[in-house]
Scaffold this active site. Structure first.
Site, PDB file in Angstrom:
ATOM      1  N   CYS A  80       0.824  -1.217   0.000  1.00 31.14           N
ATOM      2  CA  CYS A  80       0.000   0.000   0.000  1.00 31.14           C
ATOM      3  C   CYS A  80       0.859   1.270   0.000  1.00 31.14           C
ATOM      4  O   CYS A  80       0.629   2.190  -0.789  1.00 31.14           O
ATOM      5  CB  CYS A  80      -0.953  -0.020   1.185  1.00 31.14           C
ATOM      6  SG  CYS A  80      -0.191  -0.482   2.745  1.00 31.14           S
TER       7      CYS A  80
HETATM    8  N1  LIG Z   1      -4.351  -3.969   4.847  1.00 34.15           N
HETATM    9  C1  LIG Z   1      -3.787  -3.328   3.848  1.00 34.15           C
HETATM   10  O1  LIG Z   1      -3.931  -2.090   3.749  1.00 34.15           O
HETATM   11  C2  LIG Z   1      -3.003  -4.061   2.791  1.00 34.15           C
HETATM   12  C3  LIG Z   1      -2.621  -3.354   1.653  1.00 34.15           C
HETATM   13  C4  LIG Z   1      -1.876  -4.004   0.657  1.00 34.15           C
HETATM   14  C5  LIG Z   1      -1.537  -5.333   0.822  1.00 34.15           C
HETATM   15  N2  LIG Z   1      -1.901  -6.005   1.951  1.00 34.15           N
HETATM   16  C6  LIG Z   1      -1.520  -7.423   2.034  1.00 34.15           C
HETATM   17  O2  LIG Z   1      -2.673  -8.200   1.748  1.00 34.15           O
HETATM   18  C7  LIG Z   1      -2.655  -9.391   2.529  1.00 34.15           C
HETATM   19  C8  LIG Z   1      -3.920  -9.429   3.368  1.00 34.15           C
HETATM   20  O3  LIG Z   1      -3.939  -8.296   4.207  1.00 34.15           O
HETATM   21  P1  LIG Z   1      -5.158  -7.941   5.169  1.00 34.15           P
HETATM   22  O4  LIG Z   1      -4.887  -6.605   5.714  1.00 34.15           O
HETATM   23  O5  LIG Z   1      -6.436  -8.207   4.462  1.00 34.15           O
HETATM   24  O6  LIG Z   1      -4.917  -9.041   6.316  1.00 34.15           O
HETATM   25  P2  LIG Z   1      -5.928  -9.615   7.406  1.00 34.15           P
HETATM   26  O7  LIG Z   1      -7.074  -8.674   7.573  1.00 34.15           O
HETATM   27  O8  LIG Z   1      -5.105  -9.951   8.597  1.00 34.15           O
HETATM   28  O9  LIG Z   1      -6.458 -10.967   6.729  1.00 34.15           O
HETATM   29  C9  LIG Z   1      -5.619 -12.093   6.522  1.00 34.15           C
HETATM   30  C10 LIG Z   1      -6.432 -13.236   5.941  1.00 34.15           C
HETATM   31  O10 LIG Z   1      -5.608 -14.383   5.744  1.00 34.15           O
HETATM   32  C11 LIG Z   1      -6.182 -15.536   6.390  1.00 34.15           C
HETATM   33  N3  LIG Z   1      -5.095 -16.425   6.825  1.00 34.15           N
HETATM   34  C12 LIG Z   1      -4.792 -17.651   6.304  1.00 34.15           C
HETATM   35  N4  LIG Z   1      -3.705 -18.168   6.835  1.00 34.15           N
HETATM   36  C13 LIG Z   1      -3.285 -17.288   7.746  1.00 34.15           C
HETATM   37  C14 LIG Z   1      -2.193 -17.303   8.639  1.00 34.15           C
HETATM   38  N5  LIG Z   1      -1.309 -18.303   8.695  1.00 34.15           N
HETATM   39  N6  LIG Z   1      -2.067 -16.239   9.458  1.00 34.15           N
HETATM   40  C15 LIG Z   1      -2.963 -15.203   9.444  1.00 34.15           C
HETATM   41  N7  LIG Z   1      -4.016 -15.161   8.571  1.00 34.15           N
HETATM   42  C16 LIG Z   1      -4.172 -16.195   7.748  1.00 34.15           C
HETATM   43  C17 LIG Z   1      -7.072 -14.942   7.484  1.00 34.15           C
HETATM   44  O11 LIG Z   1      -8.207 -15.761   7.724  1.00 34.15           O
HETATM   45  P3  LIG Z   1      -8.212 -17.016   8.699  1.00 34.15           P
HETATM   46  O12 LIG Z   1      -7.464 -16.594   9.929  1.00 34.15           O
HETATM   47  O13 LIG Z   1      -9.635 -17.328   8.931  1.00 34.15           O
HETATM   48  O14 LIG Z   1      -7.527 -18.066   7.915  1.00 34.15           O
HETATM   49  C18 LIG Z   1      -7.575 -13.667   6.820  1.00 34.15           C
HETATM   50  O15 LIG Z   1      -8.670 -13.975   5.959  1.00 34.15           O
HETATM   51  C19 LIG Z   1      -1.372  -9.347   3.376  1.00 34.15           C
HETATM   52  O16 LIG Z   1      -0.374 -10.086   2.752  1.00 34.15           O
HETATM   53  C20 LIG Z   1      -1.047  -7.864   3.399  1.00 34.15           C
HETATM   54  O17 LIG Z   1       0.324  -7.629   3.579  1.00 34.15           O
HETATM   55  C21 LIG Z   1      -2.644  -5.392   2.922  1.00 34.15           C
END
Ligand SMILES: NC(=O)c1ccc[n+]([C@@H]2O[C@H](COP(=O)([O-])OP(=O)(O)OC[C@H]3O[C@@H](n4cnc5c(N)ncnc54)[C@H](OP(=O)(O)O)[C@@H]3O)[C@@H](O)[C@H]2O)c1
Length: 339
Positions: free
Chosen positions: A152
Site C-alpha cells: 500500500c
Molecule cells: N491492509 C492493507 O492495507 C493491505 C494493503 C496491501 C496489501 N496487503 C496485504 O494483503 C494481505 C492481506 O492483508 P489484510 O490486511 O487483508 O490481512 P488480514 O485482515 O489480517 O487478513 C488475513 C487473511 O488471511 C487468512 N489467513 C490464512 N492463513 C493465515 C495465517 N497463517 N495467518 C494469518 N491469517 C491467515 C485470514 O483468515 P483465517 O485466519 O480465517 O484463515 C484472513 O482472511 C497481506 O499479505 C497484506 O500484507 C494489505
C-alpha cells in the site's frame, strides 16, 4: 457471455472483504470460492456483515487442487509467507494468480530472505511475476499469469516518484518518502499497538528506514530510472480507519516550476483512469472508498515535494488488484471500480 470463475483466498480479512465487495459487483465475474482457516462453514455475510445478501458463499478450507478445479483466477489476500505456499501450487495447475501479499514482489529471493526473515519457498515462479501497478506495467499485466500486487505504501510512493525518476528530473539518492497510514493497513488480526486506546488520538512513526516496502520501492524505481535508486522511507500510523497520505521529497537536477511538474504528471498519467493530478493538495478523505490516487506537486528551494493520497484497502490493495484482473482478462479497467 461466459464469466470468469474467481476465488478469493483469505476472504475474511480486510483486503479480502474489499475484494469480495468489488468482485460481487463485477458483471463478468462468477465468485466460486472464499477460503479461511478460522471460519470454515461460516457464511461470508456473517464474517463481513456489509456483504450480507451481497456474497452468498460460505468460507471453505480448500486445497490448491480443489481451487484449480473451480477457479480460473485466484486472488490471494493471505499473509506473506503463507501465500506462496498456495500460489505456487495454483500456478502449476494453470490458474492465473493475483497475489496481494509481498511474496512475489521482490525479484531476488535473497533480498526476500533478508527483508522478510524467511527463505522463499516458491523461487521457481518469481520470474513469472509482474509487478501489479497498472499505471506503469499495464501491457505486461495483460499477459501475466502471476501478478504481484504492490504494497500500500509502495503504490503511493512509486506513483509519486515514477514521473520524476523516469525523466531523470531528480537525484536518485537521497529521496525521502514520508507516509501516514490508517490502522486498517495492519490487517484485521488484533495487535496491542493497534488496540483502540493505543492508537486512537495517537500518531507514531515506526520502522524508519527498515520498513519492508523499502526494497520494493527501490526495485521498481531503479527499473524505471535505469540505475540504482536509494531512498529513506519513514511510515507512520495515524488514528483513522483507512487512507494513506504520502509526501515524497527529491532534489531537482534543473530549474522547474510547479506548473512544469504538474504538466509532467498530467502527461505521464494521461491514460491512467484512476490518477487525478490536482492543483490543490488532496486529503485522504478525497480518495477513501474509491480507487483513485490523487496527487499534486510543489517546488521548494530546488526540491520537488509530491503530495498524494489513496485508500490503502483499494488503490493500495484490492482496487488495484481488480484493475489488474480487468487488464488480464480484457475488461475495461474501471469495471467494478466506478465510484
Ligand atoms: N491492509 C492493507 O492495507 C493491505 C494493503 C496491501 C496489501 N496487503 C496485504 O494483503 C494481505 C492481506 O492483508 P489484510 O490486511 O487483508 O490481512 P488480514 O485482515 O489480517 O487478513 C488475513 C487473511 O488471511 C487468512 N489467513 C490464512 N492463513 C493465515 C495465517 N497463517 N495467518 C494469518 N491469517 C491467515 C485470514 O483468515 P483465517 O485466519 O480465517 O484463515 C484472513 O482472511 C497481506 O499479505 C497484506 O500484507 C494489505
Amino acid at each position: 457471455v461466459s464469466k470468469t470463475r474467481v476465488a478469493v483466498l483469505g476472504g475474511t480479512g480486510y483486503t479480502g472483504r474489499e475484494l469480495l465487495r468489488l468482485l460481487a459487483r463485477h458483471p463478468s465475474v462468477e465468485l466460486v470460492a472464499v477460503t479461511s482457516r478460522q471460519h470454515v462453514g461460516v457464511p461470508v455475510g456473517s464474517v463481513h456483515p456489509t456483504l450480507r445478501g451481497v456474497v452468498n458463499l460460505k468460507c471453505e478450507s480448500l486445497t490448491a487442487e480443489q481451487l484449480a478445479e473451480r477457479a480460473e483466477c485466484v486472488f490471494s489476500a493471505l499473509p506473506h509467507g503463507v501465500s506462496m505456499e498456495v500460489c505456487g501450487e495454483l500456478l502449476k495447475r494453470d490458474c492465473r494468480v493475483i497475489d496481494l501479499s509481498a511474496d512475489y514482489r521482490l525479484r531476488d529471493p535473497n533480498s526476500f530472505a533478508e527483508w522478510y526473515g524467511m527463505s522463499h519457498r516458491d523461487p521457481e515462479h518469481l520470474g513469472l511475476a509482474v509487478y501489479g501497478l497498472p499505471e506503469l506495467f499495464g501491457r505486461e499485466i495483460q499477459e501475466a499469469r502471476l501478478v504481484a500486487n504492490p504494497g500500500c505504501y509502495a503504490a503511493a510512493a512509486i506513483l509519486a516518484l515514477a514521473p520524476l525518476v523516469s525523466g531523470e528530473l531528480i537525484e536518485l539518492s537521497g529521496i525521502v518518502v514520508d507516509a501516514k497510514s490508517g490502522v486498517s493497513g495492519a490487517g484485521r488480526s488484533p495487535q496491542a499497538q493497534f488496540h483502540f486506546p493505543e492508537c486512537n488520538e495517537n500518531t507514531f512513526a515506526y520502522k524508519p528506514g527498515t520498513h519492508r516496502h523499502t526494497p520494493e520501492m527501490e526495485q521498481v524505481l531503479a527499473q524505471l530510472a535505469g540505475s540504482p535508486v536509494s531512498l529513506l522511507f519513514v511510515p507512520h500510523v495515524v488514528p483513522m480507519d483507512r487512507g494513506i497520505f504520502a509526501t515524497t521529497y527529491g532534489r531537482l537536477h534543473g530549474r522547474y516550476s510547479q506548473e512544469d511538474l504538474l504538466e509532467l504528471f498530467r502527461s505521464f498519467y494521461a491514460k491512467a483512469p484512476f490518477v487525478r493530478v490536482r492543483d490543490e493538495i488532496p486529503g485522504t478523505k478525497d480518495t477513501v472508498g474509491t480507487n483513485y490516487w490523487d496527487v499534486t506537486v510543489r517546488v521548494v528551494n530546488g526540491r520537488v515535494v509530491v503530495l498524494s493520497a489513496l485508500d490503502n484497502l483499494l488503490k493500495g490493495a484490492s482496487g488495484t488488484a481488480v484493475q489488474n484482473f480487468n487488464l488480464m482478462y480484457g475488461y475495461p479497467q474501471p469495471c467494478a471500480l466506478e465510484p
